[in-house]
Design a protein around this motif. Structure first.
Motif, PDB file in Angstrom:
ATOM      1  N   SER A 236       0.852  -1.245  -0.076  1.00  0.00           N
ATOM      2  CA  SER A 236      -0.107  -0.063  -0.019  1.00  0.00           C
ATOM      3  C   SER A 236       0.814   1.254   0.079  1.00  0.00           C
ATOM      4  O   SER A 236       0.500   2.425  -0.816  1.00  0.00           O
ATOM      5  N   ARG A 237       2.112   1.407   0.735  1.00  0.00           N
ATOM      6  CA  ARG A 237       2.966   2.234   0.696  1.00  0.00           C
ATOM      7  C   ARG A 237       3.330   2.617  -0.716  1.00  0.00           C
ATOM      8  O   ARG A 237       3.396   3.773  -1.284  1.00  0.00           O
ATOM      9  N   ARG A 238       3.652   1.593  -1.537  1.00  0.00           N
ATOM     10  CA  ARG A 238       4.192   1.953  -2.840  1.00  0.00           C
ATOM     11  C   ARG A 238       3.195   2.426  -3.856  1.00  0.00           C
ATOM     12  O   ARG A 238       3.172   3.104  -4.558  1.00  0.00           O
ATOM     13  N   VAL A 239       1.702   1.912  -3.788  1.00  0.00           N
ATOM     14  CA  VAL A 239       0.445   2.128  -4.306  1.00  0.00           C
ATOM     15  C   VAL A 239       0.395   4.064  -3.867  1.00  0.00           C
ATOM     16  O   VAL A 239       0.342   4.803  -4.932  1.00  0.00           O
ATOM     17  N   ALA A 240       0.509   4.330  -2.823  1.00  0.00           N
ATOM     18  CA  ALA A 240       0.558   5.744  -2.449  1.00  0.00           C
ATOM     19  C   ALA A 240       1.455   6.615  -3.224  1.00  0.00           C
ATOM     20  O   ALA A 240       1.227   7.695  -3.664  1.00  0.00           O
ATOM     21  N   GLU A 241       2.698   6.127  -3.165  1.00  0.00           N
ATOM     22  CA  GLU A 241       3.786   6.739  -3.746  1.00  0.00           C
ATOM     23  C   GLU A 241       3.406   6.906  -5.356  1.00  0.00           C
ATOM     24  O   GLU A 241       3.920   8.019  -5.974  1.00  0.00           O
ATOM     25  N   LYS A 242       3.137   5.725  -6.003  1.00  0.00           N
ATOM     26  CA  LYS A 242       2.939   5.936  -7.398  1.00  0.00           C
ATOM     27  C   LYS A 242       1.820   6.776  -7.670  1.00  0.00           C
ATOM     28  O   LYS A 242       1.753   7.323  -8.853  1.00  0.00           O
ATOM     29  N   VAL A 243       0.734   7.008  -6.810  1.00  0.00           N
ATOM     30  CA  VAL A 243      -0.289   7.695  -7.062  1.00  0.00           C
ATOM     31  C   VAL A 243       0.103   9.192  -6.780  1.00  0.00           C
ATOM     32  O   VAL A 243      -0.692  10.118  -7.394  1.00  0.00           O
ATOM     33  N   GLY A 244       1.503   9.539  -6.514  1.00  0.00           N
ATOM     34  CA  GLY A 244       1.983  10.983  -6.181  1.00  0.00           C
ATOM     35  C   GLY A 244       1.745  11.418  -4.465  1.00  0.00           C
ATOM     36  O   GLY A 244       2.070  12.443  -4.420  1.00  0.00           O
ATOM     37  N   MET A 245       1.450  10.550  -3.807  1.00  0.00           N
ATOM     38  CA  MET A 245       1.441  10.836  -2.431  1.00  0.00           C
ATOM     39  C   MET A 245       2.827  10.725  -1.638  1.00  0.00           C
ATOM     40  O   MET A 245       3.539   9.922  -2.198  1.00  0.00           O
TER      41      MET A 245
END
Length: 172
Positions: free
Chosen positions: A136-145
C-alpha cells in the motif's frame, strides 16, 4: 453508475450482484490483515458495506473495481472521510482480492479515484497505511502521495501519506 474507467478497469457504484464476489474477497484473512479489525468480514458484513456504499447522489464512498474485459469484481477503491486531529480528511482507500495483487490494479484504480477527487474539487487526499504494509505504501507513492507523519487511530500506528490536488488535474 460509472465513476471512472481506465484502460483495464471500471469503477462504479456497487450493485446487489457484487455481493458474492465481494464477500469472497473480504472473507480472506490475508486480504483483511491490514484492516482495522484484522478480521475477515462475514457475508452479512459485506452486504452491509454494499448497501451503505451504493447510496445514490453521494459523491464520496467506496466504488466497485471491475475488469474492463470481463466485468469481474476485483475489489474496491474510493474516497473515505477520516477525522484526523480534529480535521476531516479525504482518504483514498483500496482493497483488492489477493489474486489481483501485484498487477498494478490498485495503483490504476487509486489514480482514477485521485483524478475523480480532483474533478469533485477536493483539494487534498491522503492514505492511512501501516508501516508494515509495503504494497500500500508503494501504491500511495505511485499515485503521487508523500509520507507526511505518523499517527495513532484505534490503537494502530499508521503513516499518513498525502498530496494536494489542483483543479485542472493532479500533480504526480
Amino acid at each position: 453508475m460509472l465513476i471512472a474507467h481506465t484502460p483495464r478497469l471500471c469503477l462504479r457504484r456497487f450493485c446487489p450482484e457484487d455481493l458474492d464476489p465481494l464477500a469472497l474477497i473480504l472473507s480472506d484473512p490475508e486480504v483483511m490483515y491490514f484492516s482495522r479489525t484484522r478480521q475477515p468480514l462475514s457475508r452479512a458484513e459485506a452486504a452491509d458495506l454494499i448497501h451503505h456504499q451504493s447510496r445514490p447522489n453521494h459523491p464520496h464512498g467506496l466504488y466497485a473495481v471491475t475488469a474492463q474485459a470481463s466485468g469481474e469484481l476485483l475489489g474496491y477503491c474510493g474516497l473515505i472521510h477520516q477525522q484526523i486531529d480534529g480535521h476531516t480528511e479525504i482518504e483514498i482507500g483500496y482493497r483488492l482480492g489477493r489474486s489481483h495483487w501485484g498487477q498494478g490494479f490498485a495503483t490504476e484504480a487509486a489514480c482514477a479515484v485521485r483524478d475523480h477527487a480532483a474533478r469533485l474539487g477536493i483539494p487534498r487526499v491522503i492514505s492511512l497505511i501501516e508501516a508494515a504494509n509495503e504494497r500500500s505504501r508503494r501504491v500511495a507513492e505511485k499515485v503521487g502521495m508523500q509520507w507526511q507523519r505518523e499517527i495513532v487511530i484505534d490503537a494502530i500506528v499508521v503513516q499518513v501519506y498525502g498530496m494536494d490536488l489542483v483543479q485542472e488535474g493532479t500533480r504526480g
